[in-house]
Design a protein around this motif. Structure first.
Motif, PDB file in Angstrom:
ATOM      1  N   TRP A 201       3.368  -5.856  43.940  1.00  0.00           N
ATOM      2  CA  TRP A 201       4.697  -5.022  44.597  1.00  0.00           C
ATOM      3  C   TRP A 201       5.801  -6.205  44.112  1.00  0.00           C
ATOM      4  O   TRP A 201       7.017  -5.930  43.928  1.00  0.00           O
ATOM      5  CB  TRP A 201       4.569  -4.667  45.966  1.00  0.00           C
ATOM      6  N   SER A 202       5.503  -7.502  44.517  1.00  0.00           N
ATOM      7  CA  SER A 202       6.423  -8.384  44.694  1.00  0.00           C
ATOM      8  C   SER A 202       7.027  -8.666  43.127  1.00  0.00           C
ATOM      9  O   SER A 202       8.042  -8.961  42.651  1.00  0.00           O
ATOM     10  CB  SER A 202       5.798  -9.730  45.335  1.00  0.00           C
ATOM     11  N   LYS A 204       6.441  -6.421  40.732  1.00  0.00           N
ATOM     12  CA  LYS A 204       7.269  -5.510  40.174  1.00  0.00           C
ATOM     13  C   LYS A 204       8.503  -5.307  40.489  1.00  0.00           C
ATOM     14  O   LYS A 204       9.506  -5.209  39.743  1.00  0.00           O
ATOM     15  CB  LYS A 204       6.444  -4.200  40.681  1.00  0.00           C
ATOM     16  N   ALA A 205       9.158  -6.026  41.895  1.00  0.00           N
ATOM     17  CA  ALA A 205      10.372  -5.973  42.220  1.00  0.00           C
ATOM     18  C   ALA A 205      11.031  -7.102  41.451  1.00  0.00           C
ATOM     19  O   ALA A 205      12.368  -6.731  40.965  1.00  0.00           O
ATOM     20  CB  ALA A 205      10.425  -6.183  43.636  1.00  0.00           C
ATOM     21  N   ALA A 206      10.499  -8.263  41.123  1.00  0.00           N
ATOM     22  CA  ALA A 206      10.941  -9.325  40.459  1.00  0.00           C
ATOM     23  C   ALA A 206      11.499  -8.744  39.137  1.00  0.00           C
ATOM     24  O   ALA A 206      12.512  -9.155  38.673  1.00  0.00           O
ATOM     25  CB  ALA A 206       9.845 -10.465  40.601  1.00  0.00           C
ATOM     26  N   LYS A 208      11.904  -5.558  38.040  1.00  0.00           N
ATOM     27  CA  LYS A 208      12.890  -4.830  38.074  1.00  0.00           C
ATOM     28  C   LYS A 208      14.291  -5.353  38.284  1.00  0.00           C
ATOM     29  O   LYS A 208      15.378  -4.754  37.704  1.00  0.00           O
ATOM     30  CB  LYS A 208      12.778  -3.888  39.531  1.00  0.00           C
ATOM     31  N   SER A 209      14.601  -6.490  39.004  1.00  0.00           N
ATOM     32  CA  SER A 209      15.830  -7.432  38.886  1.00  0.00           C
ATOM     33  C   SER A 209      15.883  -7.867  37.466  1.00  0.00           C
ATOM     34  O   SER A 209      17.332  -8.237  37.230  1.00  0.00           O
ATOM     35  CB  SER A 209      15.483  -8.573  39.961  1.00  0.00           C
ATOM     36  N   PHE A 299       3.635 -16.400  43.009  1.00  0.00           N
ATOM     37  CA  PHE A 299       5.491 -16.441  43.190  1.00  0.00           C
ATOM     38  C   PHE A 299       6.006 -17.669  42.393  1.00  0.00           C
ATOM     39  O   PHE A 299       6.960 -17.524  41.894  1.00  0.00           O
ATOM     40  CB  PHE A 299       5.768 -16.565  44.812  1.00  0.00           C
ATOM     41  N   LYS A 393      16.392 -16.447  45.209  1.00  0.00           N
ATOM     42  CA  LYS A 393      17.132 -15.157  45.540  1.00  0.00           C
ATOM     43  C   LYS A 393      18.585 -15.812  45.077  1.00  0.00           C
ATOM     44  O   LYS A 393      18.897 -16.784  44.465  1.00  0.00           O
ATOM     45  CB  LYS A 393      17.254 -15.220  47.127  1.00  0.00           C
TER      46      LYS A 393
ATOM     47  N   LEU B  25       8.864   1.820  48.998  1.00  0.00           N
ATOM     48  CA  LEU B  25       8.986   0.567  48.685  1.00  0.00           C
ATOM     49  C   LEU B  25       9.300  -0.076  47.435  1.00  0.00           C
ATOM     50  O   LEU B  25      10.323  -0.833  47.374  1.00  0.00           O
ATOM     51  CB  LEU B  25       7.521  -0.040  49.091  1.00  0.00           C
ATOM     52  N   VAL B  29      14.051  -2.830  46.595  1.00  0.00           N
ATOM     53  CA  VAL B  29      14.350  -4.023  46.217  1.00  0.00           C
ATOM     54  C   VAL B  29      16.099  -4.059  45.987  1.00  0.00           C
ATOM     55  O   VAL B  29      16.498  -3.020  45.484  1.00  0.00           O
ATOM     56  CB  VAL B  29      13.681  -4.516  45.044  1.00  0.00           C
ATOM     57  N   THR B 151      14.527  -8.637  48.835  1.00  0.00           N
ATOM     58  CA  THR B 151      14.182  -9.575  47.316  1.00  0.00           C
ATOM     59  C   THR B 151      12.675  -9.353  47.025  1.00  0.00           C
ATOM     60  O   THR B 151      12.284  -8.943  47.943  1.00  0.00           O
ATOM     61  CB  THR B 151      14.876 -10.612  47.528  1.00  0.00           C
ATOM     62  N   PRO B 152      12.309  -9.724  45.861  1.00  0.00           N
ATOM     63  CA  PRO B 152      10.949  -9.622  45.755  1.00  0.00           C
ATOM     64  C   PRO B 152      10.065 -10.387  46.848  1.00  0.00           C
ATOM     65  O   PRO B 152       9.071  -9.746  47.171  1.00  0.00           O
ATOM     66  CB  PRO B 152      10.703 -10.333  44.329  1.00  0.00           C
ATOM     67  N   ALA B 153      10.600 -11.357  47.497  1.00  0.00           N
ATOM     68  CA  ALA B 153       9.916 -12.036  48.654  1.00  0.00           C
ATOM     69  C   ALA B 153       9.678 -11.146  49.667  1.00  0.00           C
ATOM     70  O   ALA B 153       8.503 -10.985  50.210  1.00  0.00           O
ATOM     71  CB  ALA B 153      10.529 -13.348  48.898  1.00  0.00           C
ATOM     72  N   ILE B 155       9.699  -7.944  49.461  1.00  0.00           N
ATOM     73  CA  ILE B 155       8.832  -6.848  49.124  1.00  0.00           C
ATOM     74  C   ILE B 155       7.333  -7.168  49.378  1.00  0.00           C
ATOM     75  O   ILE B 155       6.459  -6.422  49.805  1.00  0.00           O
ATOM     76  CB  ILE B 155       8.995  -6.536  47.545  1.00  0.00           C
ATOM     77  N   GLY B 156       6.990  -8.469  49.326  1.00  0.00           N
ATOM     78  CA  GLY B 156       5.581  -8.745  49.581  1.00  0.00           C
ATOM     79  C   GLY B 156       5.228  -8.893  50.752  1.00  0.00           C
ATOM     80  O   GLY B 156       4.202  -8.117  51.227  1.00  0.00           O
ATOM     81  N   ALA B 159       4.837  -5.024  51.700  1.00  0.00           N
ATOM     82  CA  ALA B 159       3.633  -4.381  51.066  1.00  0.00           C
ATOM     83  C   ALA B 159       2.468  -4.678  51.870  1.00  0.00           C
ATOM     84  O   ALA B 159       1.433  -3.936  52.355  1.00  0.00           O
ATOM     85  CB  ALA B 159       3.402  -5.005  49.651  1.00  0.00           C
TER      86      ALA B 159
END
Lengths: 396, 396
Positions: A201-202, A204-206, A208-209, A299, A393, B25, B29, B151-153, B155-156, B159
């Protein structure tokens, strides 16, 4: 095992040519331009009035005329009008075409309007408040270069020249692959020996950015499941980001399975912490980043390897940025260390503290930090030293 | 006319309470968290093995035992196993639960495996390579605070605690309103006196970077069209970003129309360049930023007023950032000047040059710059001075 510098070089020597595609203007922000953008006409396209007021023939004022009869009004968006008598004037609005026969604009603030006349109260300069045709750009000149990142400012330029569709670099099709039989889905209640998926998920979010929609895949820790699942994934995606399965454990089958699938290993294991068991390889169509499964490793490696690789594959510059160290650090290991940073912009300078974490399984420390500092092996660092800094960030 | 500082204060005193909403979720982000996030269990939830190798009872080693018979293997994701005999060991994989009866992990690199036994070659420390239950976070402790940017962090973390839906601050519903009869759509060929819309597209892209889908509206320069169109828009949106129609021109009807519509003007015209005719007002439900129509003015005012207002409305910090000036600048006017910047991060410090532009109609200079520098009225600035800096592109 190779050094971080060697690993980084190998990754950046194996870029992907992603090709080009046409997207609607409104979807192009954040993408990389893959065509040169030319001016389709002069900018501005006509002598453009830049103040609300009157347009006159300057010679008339020089000859002593201060009272100008208003012939008519020229609005923005109206066809060009013509001054009939050289000692009259035309009332003009910002954005209008400068009327034929006039060369100078005088804004309302410098005029007295009375009985259909404008009386000049403050002396004008010849040609003032006229934005001359072609003075920004000439028709045919290059406005934006291929390779530019498209931000809101570039969108304005693209709109002006009528690019309702824009040629941009294609985005890679990416799958995020988790392995590890201890992982359950986020909507499940884990048994005591289980944890929920978080890396996927992390990541996927990264992605997406970066404007990329990553697909989530999960395979069990079995050779058969990995062979079948990865075999398909390699054929269907440009990039696989894997987490887990590359350490020395008995069930870390990834290196063996990837070899069987004909993926060329470029390296496995790097002298770094976290992220040591990183595996990197490719075939003709797919590039695979296999990160160690603990959150800090995934990460860090995403930020120090994958993001620079992605940006370089787009042809963008990847200047490394630096920060000033607020505390000393001793790296007494043979490993390049990536330490979580708490960086602040202060007085124009990025200064960073270190974030204490609790080992590579500690997720909350990732959220408490905003970057990674890279420390070379076996070196002491003093307060005030410049260190390579990878933002995780937005800092400004 | 009021000063920039006054105008800025008025804008930041009139924030909008946007409320909260629940989103999946994966859509969270970039959003602002609107709930506290607690640990749903200890982190880690069990004594977690952090290396591949064997788990032993340390006392057995201390008693002189160096050869441990391997009882069985504990994989990550398996229920906890129990050591039957204190002088035996259990082969353990990273991520596994530490077996009952053991307290110390020895990694493969420090072992010789032979005939079903593990022989210890490098002395272990008690409890090594065990990530103790609850050592990162205790069940019930706050992991993320309300108001954090996701942010992606983050999100982790979300989750891991099973937040498949997250409570976030609502995004405002925004319409971007262009006025100006000289404007045609991007897919049209403009007549000589016309230009294509660009501000609207640029603003739409800038909102997209904030995760907001802005709707585009366009109204003709007529009081009737504006009254009707704006009347509806004010009822349907939380925020209107308008460009054009607020200068002193004969067809700049906005201030008058907005007054008729019952919108309270908080100010009109600011001692600044570009962006002087900026109009700001609101009613109980809608906040209106009416920017002057030329591209540089709209662009500057969006960054110096609207973005800080939006961030503050989300409850985020809006520390102003600064850059170091690379060239001198004299502001001989009574106006706060916003000058386009070409800033670079060099040696940890943001240093900036000025971008020469060609007046407020010049779109390409916006694309050549990456920020705005704010210069106070009637002041000389020397090389090396710190100046307020508004980034308009990503600098690091």
């Amino acid at each position: 095992m190779i050094s971080f510098k060697e690993a980084e070089q190998i990754v950046l020597r194996n870029l992907m040519d992603l090709g080009k595609e046409l997207v609607p203007l409104e979807n192009s922000v954040g993408r990389v331009l893959a065509e040169k953008i030319y001016a389709d006409r002069d900018f501005p396209p006509f002598d453009r009035v830049t103040k609300d007021g009157i347009a006159i023939r300057f010679q008339s004022y020089e000859n002593g005329n201060k009272l100008f009869k208003i012939q008519e009004t020229a609005a923005a968006g109206s066809a060009q009008v013509t001054l009939s008598h050289p000692n009259d004037c035309i009332e003009v609005m910002t954005g209008a075409m400068l009327p034929k026969g006039t060369d100078t604009v005088i804004m309302y603030e410098n005029l007295l309007l009375k009985d259909g006349n404008a009386i000049v109260e403050i002396a004008p300069q010849k040609s003032q408040d006229v934005h001359s045709k072609g003075s920004d750009e000439h028709s045919g000149s290059v406005l934006l270069d291929s390779g530019n990142l498209i931000t809101p400012a570039e969108i304005g330029v693209l709109a002006t020249v009528g690019k309702s569709e824009v040629k941009v670099k294609k985005l890679p099709k990416i799958a995020i692959v988790s392995t590890g039989d201890e992982l359950v889905n986020i909507d499940e209640i884990p048994e005591p020996h289980q944890i929920r998926k978080s890396n996927s998920w992390s990541l996927k979010a990264a992605l997406k950015s970066q404007g990329i929609i990553g697909e989530l895949l999960h395979f069990r820790d079995s050779k058969e499941a990995l062979l079948e699942g990865l075999g398909k994934a390699i054929d269907n995606y440009d990039v696989l980001l894997l987490s887990g399965g590359v350490s020395k454990g008995k069930f870390d089958y990834l290196p063996e399975v990837l070899e069987k699938l004909g993926v060329k290993k470029l390296f496995h294991r790097v002298l770094q912490r976290p992220g040591k068991p990183f595996w990197f390889g490719l075939n003709d169509f797919c590039t695979l980043f296999a990160f160690p499964g603990n959150p800090a490793s995934t990460f860090a490696n995403f930020h120090v390897y994958f993001l620079p690789w992605l940006r370089s594959s787009f042809g963008a510059q990847t200047d490394r940025c630096h920060a000033v160290l607020n505390e000393r650090f001793e790296n007494t290991t043979d490993l390049t260390r990536f330490i979580l940073a708490d960086a602040q912009l202060s007085q124009g300078t990025i200064k960073t503290n270190l974030v204490k974490d609790n080992g590579s399984g500690d997720l909350t420390s990732l959220a408490r930090s905003n970057g990674l500092i890279c420390f070379d092996s076996n070196r002491n660092y003093e307060v005030g030293e410049l260190v390579p800094f990878y933002p995780t960030k937005k800092i400004l």
